[in-house]
Design a protein around this motif. Structure first.
Motif, mmCIF file in Angstrom:
data_model
loop_
_atom_site.group_PDB
_atom_site.id
_atom_site.type_symbol
_atom_site.label_atom_id
_atom_site.label_comp_id
_atom_site.label_asym_id
_atom_site.label_seq_id
_atom_site.Cartn_x
_atom_site.Cartn_y
_atom_site.Cartn_z
ATOM 1 N N ASN A 36 0.818 -1.209 0.000
ATOM 2 C CA ASN A 36 0.000 0.000 0.000
ATOM 3 C C ASN A 36 0.857 1.267 0.000
ATOM 4 O O ASN A 36 1.808 1.388 0.778
ATOM 5 C CB ASN A 36 -0.914 0.000 1.231
ATOM 6 N N PRO A 63 -8.320 -3.206 -11.268
ATOM 7 C CA PRO A 63 -9.324 -3.148 -10.193
ATOM 8 C C PRO A 63 -10.014 -1.786 -10.137
ATOM 9 O O PRO A 63 -9.429 -0.760 -10.500
ATOM 10 C CB PRO A 63 -8.495 -3.408 -8.925
ATOM 11 N N VAL A 64 -11.240 -1.788 -9.663
ATOM 12 C CA VAL A 64 -12.045 -0.556 -9.644
ATOM 13 C C VAL A 64 -11.438 0.491 -8.718
ATOM 14 O O VAL A 64 -11.692 1.692 -8.877
ATOM 15 C CB VAL A 64 -13.489 -0.857 -9.215
ATOM 16 N N GLN A 65 -10.631 0.074 -7.746
ATOM 17 C CA GLN A 65 -10.044 1.040 -6.811
ATOM 18 C C GLN A 65 -9.149 2.060 -7.514
ATOM 19 O O GLN A 65 -9.002 3.180 -7.037
ATOM 20 C CB GLN A 65 -9.223 0.318 -5.733
ATOM 21 N N PHE A 66 -8.581 1.705 -8.656
ATOM 22 C CA PHE A 66 -7.688 2.632 -9.360
ATOM 23 C C PHE A 66 -8.451 3.648 -10.210
ATOM 24 O O PHE A 66 -7.905 4.691 -10.572
ATOM 25 C CB PHE A 66 -6.712 1.859 -10.246
ATOM 26 N N GLN A 67 -9.695 3.350 -10.558
ATOM 27 C CA GLN A 67 -10.527 4.266 -11.353
ATOM 28 C C GLN A 67 -9.823 4.712 -12.640
ATOM 29 O O GLN A 67 -9.853 5.878 -13.029
ATOM 30 C CB GLN A 67 -10.911 5.491 -10.504
ATOM 31 N N PRO A 91 -1.442 1.458 -5.227
ATOM 32 C CA PRO A 91 -2.700 1.411 -4.468
ATOM 33 C C PRO A 91 -2.636 2.350 -3.270
ATOM 34 O O PRO A 91 -1.562 2.578 -2.705
ATOM 35 C CB PRO A 91 -2.795 -0.052 -4.030
ATOM 36 N N GLU A 93 -5.379 2.097 -0.889
ATOM 37 C CA GLU A 93 -6.299 1.501 0.075
ATOM 38 C C GLU A 93 -5.882 0.059 0.304
ATOM 39 O O GLU A 93 -5.457 -0.630 -0.620
ATOM 40 C CB GLU A 93 -7.748 1.518 -0.436
ATOM 41 N N ARG A 94 -6.019 -0.383 1.548
ATOM 42 C CA ARG A 94 -5.794 -1.792 1.843
ATOM 43 C C ARG A 94 -7.048 -2.594 1.520
ATOM 44 O O ARG A 94 -8.146 -2.061 1.518
ATOM 45 C CB ARG A 94 -5.428 -1.976 3.319
ATOM 46 N N TYR A 97 -8.033 -6.565 -4.247
ATOM 47 C CA TYR A 97 -8.108 -5.923 -5.559
ATOM 48 C C TYR A 97 -8.351 -7.012 -6.613
ATOM 49 O O TYR A 97 -7.584 -7.976 -6.696
ATOM 50 C CB TYR A 97 -6.813 -5.171 -5.874
ATOM 51 N N GLU A 218 -3.370 11.112 -0.978
ATOM 52 C CA GLU A 218 -4.258 9.992 -1.291
ATOM 53 C C GLU A 218 -4.311 8.915 -0.212
ATOM 54 O O GLU A 218 -5.188 8.050 -0.242
ATOM 55 C CB GLU A 218 -3.892 9.345 -2.638
ATOM 56 N N ASP A 276 -9.478 -0.248 9.959
ATOM 57 C CA ASP A 276 -10.140 0.896 9.336
ATOM 58 C C ASP A 276 -10.536 1.893 10.416
ATOM 59 O O ASP A 276 -10.633 1.550 11.595
ATOM 60 C CB ASP A 276 -11.384 0.445 8.559
#
Length: 405
Positions: A36, A63-67, A91, A93-94, A97, A218, A276
């Motif tokens: 991360n 993965p959707v996390q990267f947009q 990335p 976010e933990r 993915y 970020e 979290d």
């Protein structure tokens, strides 16, 4: 005639792309887990199995996390050529993915048609706290202190309390360590030899309250604290200290008891993987009670938290003072970098003067928080997020060298 020529060319393209040629192949090579906040290498192994030169548009379903919805690479391949294409992902976010398929759009030399090939490459890769930083800070486990501009040696004060052996005197040994009884028995000068005290307890305590949700570059402040904890734990283990981790928010979180076994680093990594933030105020009274009940021996407690105002600190100060009576407490909290930038701007109108003044006031309160903690015998480290790991490790090594733990 032109239409006929175009039709013939399209037919030739079609025959080459869909009938005669073999489908290209592709494979994604990626680590079992990603780090991360770091640049992680991903490799695509693409093979053109056709007997002629083609141009390929390569799309890796990220993965959707990267947009990243327009991600593609264009490469030209000669006949039967293989290319290893490397790109990097960072990335922030933990978690898990999910990678999709690799899509290849093959275009022949004429460029009239394209053939799409979907290659099954679905994979799920977990993103862990920044384990890549462990290599970066490996040298910090030595007797030097890392600074932004290089290394400086910390002078040790006094001797460690841990006796190792009696040995013969050699030139350069401290004459104050001469053991006169052993000297009388042996008939030659003998000195006591000491080694660094080991097996001291170090706990990293991570606040998961709402203030740790603040972002910087970020990443949240919680992620910076987690990455720093992982690196610091590794340094402590190399110093043969026992290291543990505790998390809390409005209620008690996870706990790993202090230990120095080699598996401890992996245990800490697995614990920090799914932490979290909560959106409630952190309960320091509960934290004090848990520390009293669960940590029986005097330890170095490194508390990663954040205080934005002096009044916010004073609400929790009594609990911090109570903890500091039984342990060596070090509070690590963050500078507000955006306020720092605002306070350095040149004001050209009344509104900017007002903003600059407010920013300077909050900056000044951060410095007052450090002084308030020091007055009550609590160590304080005020740091920017990007320098958190270096400053935390430096302070630990300083305390270790001064035998303050």
């Amino acid at each position: 005639m032109l239409l006929a020529v175009v039709a013939v060319l399209v037919l030739i393209d079609y025959l080459f792309l869909f009938v005669i040629s073999k489908a290209p192949s592709a494979k994604r090579l990626i680590a079992d887990r990603l780090s991360n906040g770091d640049e992680n290498k991903v490799e695509l192994q693409v093979i053109n199995r056709m007997p002629f030169t083609v141009t390929m548009e390569i799309i890796d379903e990220l993965p959707v996390q990267f947009q990243k919805r327009n991600w593609k690479l264009v490469h030209r391949f000669t006949a039967n050529e293989q290319k290893n294409i490397i790109y990097k992902l960072r990335p922030v976010e933990r978690g898990e993915y999910h990678f999709g398929n690799i899509i290849l759009y093959v275009q022949s030399l004429l460029g009239l048609l394209m053939h799409r090939h979907d290659i099954n490459a679905e994979a799920t890769v977990p993103v862990y706290p920044s384990f890549l930083q462990l290599r970066k800070y490996e040298l910090l486990s030595q007797t030097t202190i890392q600074t932004e501009h290089g290394n400086k040696r910390m002078r040790k004060i006094g001797h460690s309390m841990e006796f190792e052996q009696i040995k013969e005197y050699v030139r350069g040994d401290d004459i104050r360590t001469i053991n006169w009884k052993a000297t009388a028995r042996k008939g030659s000068l003998m000195v006591n030899n000491y080694t660094d005290e080991k097996s001291q307890q170090v706990y990293s305590i991570i606040d998961k309250g709402r203030l740790m949700k603040m972002p910087f570059n970020e990443l949240t402040l919680l992620d910076y604290a987690i990455n720093s904890t992982l690196v610091l734990s590794n340094v402590c283990l190399q110093k043969q200290d026992r290291v543990g981790v505790m998390t809390f928010a409005n209620k008690m979180g996870s706990l790993i008891a202090a230990d120095k076994k080699p598996i401890q680093r992996e245990n800490i990594l697995q614990l920090l993987y799914n932490q979290d933030t909560a959106f409630l105020e952190s309960d320091y009274e509960m934290l004090y009670m848990q520390i009293r009940n669960r940590i029986k021996h005097r330890s170095l407690l490194i508390l990663y938290t954040n205080f934005e105002s002096l009044s916010g600190l004073r609400r929790q100060l009594n609990y911090l003072r109570s903890i500091a009576r039984h342990h060596l407490l070090m509070v690590v909290f963050f500078e507000n970098t955006e306020l720092h930038q605002l306070s350095r701007l040149d004001a050209s109108n009344l509104e900017e003067v007002y903003i600059k003044t407010i920013a300077e006031k909050f900056e000044y309160e951060k410095r007052l928080i450090v002084k308030e903690l020091q007055i009550h015998g609590i160590l304080a480290v005020l740091t920017t997020p990007e320098m958190l790991t270096v400053n935390a490790v430096n302070k630990y090594l300083e305390l270790k060298a001064r035998q303050a733990i």
